[in-house]
Design an enzyme around this catalytic site. Structure first.
Site, PDB file in Angstrom:
ATOM      1  N   ARG A 168      10.802 -40.067  -8.855  1.00 32.56           N
ATOM      2  CA  ARG A 168       9.888 -39.252  -7.819  1.00 32.56           C
ATOM      3  C   ARG A 168       9.750 -39.942  -6.590  1.00 32.56           C
ATOM      4  NH1 ARG A 168       4.448 -37.868 -11.420  1.00 32.56           N
ATOM      5  NH2 ARG A 168       4.894 -39.942 -12.183  1.00 32.56           N
ATOM      6  N   GLU A 207       5.041 -50.172 -18.432  1.00 33.87           N
ATOM      7  CA  GLU A 207       3.930 -49.740 -19.383  1.00 33.87           C
ATOM      8  C   GLU A 207       4.289 -49.518 -20.665  1.00 33.87           C
ATOM      9  OE1 GLU A 207       1.909 -46.366 -17.493  1.00 33.87           O
ATOM     10  OE2 GLU A 207       3.259 -47.306 -16.288  1.00 33.87           O
TER      11      GLU A 207
END
Length: 172
Positions: free
Chosen positions: A63, A100
């Site tokens: 993105r 994460e």
């Protein structure tokens, strides 16, 4: 920057629970990208603090590519992709880092002029690992970091403690 235009752009970001893993809230920017006015607004907002201080925009796959392209066109500069490992035919540098919810490696070519001033962009600042890796990769290749900019920052994850100062258009 027009606050109404920014609020409208932000309203186009969808929140998808439990993607890509349970407990993760994925911020889907696809509706924002499909809206020309919103895309122009956020491209300008992401670049605004750095106007005149960068020659190239580097976007982190995937993105970040989309945002970097819009910013590069809006600012009249070039674009340099930072890819996931194994996607470039001739990578000149690579950095591995933790996410994460996993780990990854990014790579980049050395096609820019030595010392090029680069604005590093991505969609989200979460734990800071991806952006820190991008900063390290630019330094490894001899480029000058002009700044780091993201569309949104997930403040609860404290990514700035890992990657330092970042310009965020939106905070969550």
């Amino acid at each position: 920057m027009n606050p109404d235009a920014l609020a409208r752009a932000e309203s186009l970001i969808a929140t998808i629970p439990d993607f890509p893993e349970p407990g993760i809230l994925f911020r889907d920017i696809s509706p924002l990208l499909a809206d020309a006015a919103a895309l122009r607004t956020i491209a300008m907002a992401m670049a605004e603090p750095y106007v005149g201080s960068f020659d190239v925009v580097a976007g982190v796959e995937a993105r970040g590519f989309l945002l970097a392209g819009a910013i590069a066109v809006a600012s009249g500069t070039g674009l340099a992709p930072i890819r996931k490992a194994g996607k470039l035919p001739r990578p000149a540098g690579s950095v591995s880092y933790d996410l994460e919810y996993g780990s990854a490696t990014i790579e980049m070519t050395d096609d820019l002029v030595s010392g090029a001033r680069v604005l590093l962009v991505d969609d989200v600042l979460a734990t800071g690992g991806t952006l820190r890796a991008g900063q390290q990769l630019l330094a490894q290749l001899g480029y000058t970091l002009a700044g780091t900019s993201v569309l949104m920052e997930l403040t609860a994850l404290r990514g700035r403690t890992v990657c330092g100062d970042v310009h965020s258009v939106f905070t969550v």
